[in-house]
Design a protein around this motif. Structure first.
Motif, PDB file in Angstrom:
ATOM      1  N   SER A 222       0.824  -0.852  -0.019  1.00 33.96           N
ATOM      2  CA  SER A 222      -0.207  -0.432  -0.082  1.00 33.96           C
ATOM      3  C   SER A 222       0.967   0.782  -0.138  1.00 33.96           C
ATOM      4  CB  SER A 222      -0.874  -0.360   1.206  1.00 33.96           C
ATOM      5  OG  SER A 222      -1.934  -1.534   0.849  1.00 33.96           O
ATOM      6  N   TYR A 223       2.151   1.194   0.434  1.00 33.86           N
ATOM      7  CA  TYR A 223       3.028   2.222   0.141  1.00 33.86           C
ATOM      8  C   TYR A 223       4.431   2.295  -0.081  1.00 33.86           C
ATOM      9  CZ  TYR A 223       0.126   3.179   4.686  1.00 33.86           C
ATOM     10  OH  TYR A 223      -0.965   3.412   5.607  1.00 33.86           O
ATOM     11  N   GLY A 224       4.347   3.721  -0.560  1.00 34.94           N
ATOM     12  CA  GLY A 224       5.595   3.683  -1.272  1.00 34.94           C
ATOM     13  C   GLY A 224       7.101   4.059  -0.732  1.00 34.94           C
ATOM     14  N   ILE A 225       7.980   4.804  -1.969  1.00 34.04           N
ATOM     15  CA  ILE A 225       9.072   5.453  -1.595  1.00 34.04           C
ATOM     16  C   ILE A 225       8.513   6.834  -1.389  1.00 34.04           C
ATOM     17  CG2 ILE A 225      11.455   5.958  -1.976  1.00 34.04           C
ATOM     18  CD1 ILE A 225      12.089   3.467  -3.329  1.00 34.04           C
ATOM     19  N   GLY A 226       8.672   7.559  -0.291  1.00 32.89           N
ATOM     20  CA  GLY A 226       8.983   8.465  -0.236  1.00 32.89           C
ATOM     21  C   GLY A 226       7.257   8.883   1.020  1.00 32.89           C
TER      22      GLY A 226
ATOM     23  N   GLU B  36       3.429  -2.897   4.715  1.00 32.42           N
ATOM     24  CA  GLU B  36       4.390  -3.455   3.677  1.00 32.42           C
ATOM     25  C   GLU B  36       4.850  -1.690   2.939  1.00 32.42           C
ATOM     26  OE1 GLU B  36       3.878  -6.631   1.508  1.00 32.42           O
ATOM     27  OE2 GLU B  36       4.329  -8.238   2.690  1.00 32.42           O
ATOM     28  N   ILE B  37       5.908  -1.634   3.053  1.00 31.53           N
ATOM     29  CA  ILE B  37       6.378  -0.587   1.772  1.00 31.53           C
ATOM     30  C   ILE B  37       7.256  -0.874   0.354  1.00 31.53           C
ATOM     31  CG2 ILE B  37       7.827   1.444   1.773  1.00 31.53           C
ATOM     32  CD1 ILE B  37       7.501   1.282   4.870  1.00 31.53           C
ATOM     33  N   SER B  38       6.587  -0.632  -0.989  1.00 38.65           N
ATOM     34  CA  SER B  38       7.365  -1.201  -1.684  1.00 38.65           C
ATOM     35  C   SER B  38       8.537  -0.544  -1.927  1.00 38.65           C
ATOM     36  CB  SER B  38       6.054  -0.482  -3.227  1.00 38.65           C
ATOM     37  OG  SER B  38       6.880  -1.261  -4.403  1.00 38.65           O
TER      38      SER B  38
END
Length: 225
Positions: free
Chosen positions: A94-98, A221-223
């Motif tokens: 659900s989340y990514g860089i930044g 989780e962070i992609s």
């Protein structure tokens, strides 16, 4: 006067006495006392028992065959289910860089990811990778009401093959200048910056971070793609 007929004399047992010199007829044995009758009965009983036993075997064989057919069908069904699951696209984090991610009393933000790094540090103080280093720069904010340490073990690196990696504490010390993210307490409301370094195989393809803020928080989780 009429002719007088002599009535035959009867002996013991009610049989007429035979004239002298003649043998009395033999008395027939009852059917139940004849050996061949019981032999016939035994043969019939054996035949019936064999028929009953054979029928049970057929039923058991049929049931066994049915059960075997069911079991033989299970692997095929399992393979089909596994293939269907493999064909489904992997669920993206659900989340990514930044993005700022909250868990328990912490907020973390991944700023930058560098992979394929063979050495961190300088020419005097450094660490060499067994495979390759994946260096992740991030910031951490204490959203709780008490000073606390941020533990690097709360963050795991994952790859495309489902492998999980822990951070290399020694390499993390050399990764950036003043990398005190995991060495000092962070006061409530303050934000600290630093880097996590993971030593992974050269052919690994890291794709996500898993962050667990505490024992009672769900992992997030962070992609990294």
């Amino acid at each position: 006067m009429g002719t007088r007929t002599n009535a035959p004399a009867y002996g013991a047992g009610g049989y007429p006495q035979q004239p002298y010199g003649q043998k009395a007829p033999k008395r027939k044995k009852p059917l139940l006392k004849r050996w061949w009758f019981w032999l016939l009965v035994i043969i019939v009983i054996i035949a019936v028992a064999s028929a009953i036993g054979g029928g049970g075997d057929d039923t058991s064989t049929a049931e066994s065959g049915s059960s075997d057919a069911q079991h033989s069908g299970e692997p095929a069904e399992n393979e089909a289910a596994e293939k269907e699951a493999a064909d489904k696209p992997a669920e993206e984090a659900s989340y990514g860089i930044g993005d700022t991610v909250a868990a328990d009393d912490w907020e973390i933000t991944v700023a930058k990811v560098d992979d394929g790094v063979s050495q961190v540090g300088d020419e005097f103080l450094n660490a060499q990778a067994q495979g390759q280093f994946v260096q992740i720069e991030l910031s951490v904010k204490n959203t709780g009401s008490d000073p606390n340490f941020f533990f690097e073990d709360d963050i795991k690196l994952g790859d495309e093959d489902g492998n999980t990696y822990s951070a290399d504490s020694e390499a993390g010390i050399y990764a950036t200048e003043n990398n005190i993210l995991f060495l000092e307490e962070i006061n409530p409301g303050n934000t600290a910056e630093g880097a996590l370094v993971f030593d992974v195989p050269e052919d690994a393809d890291p794709n996500k971070l898993t962050f667990a803020g505490g024992l009672f928080s769900d992992p997030v989780e962070i992609s990294l793609k």
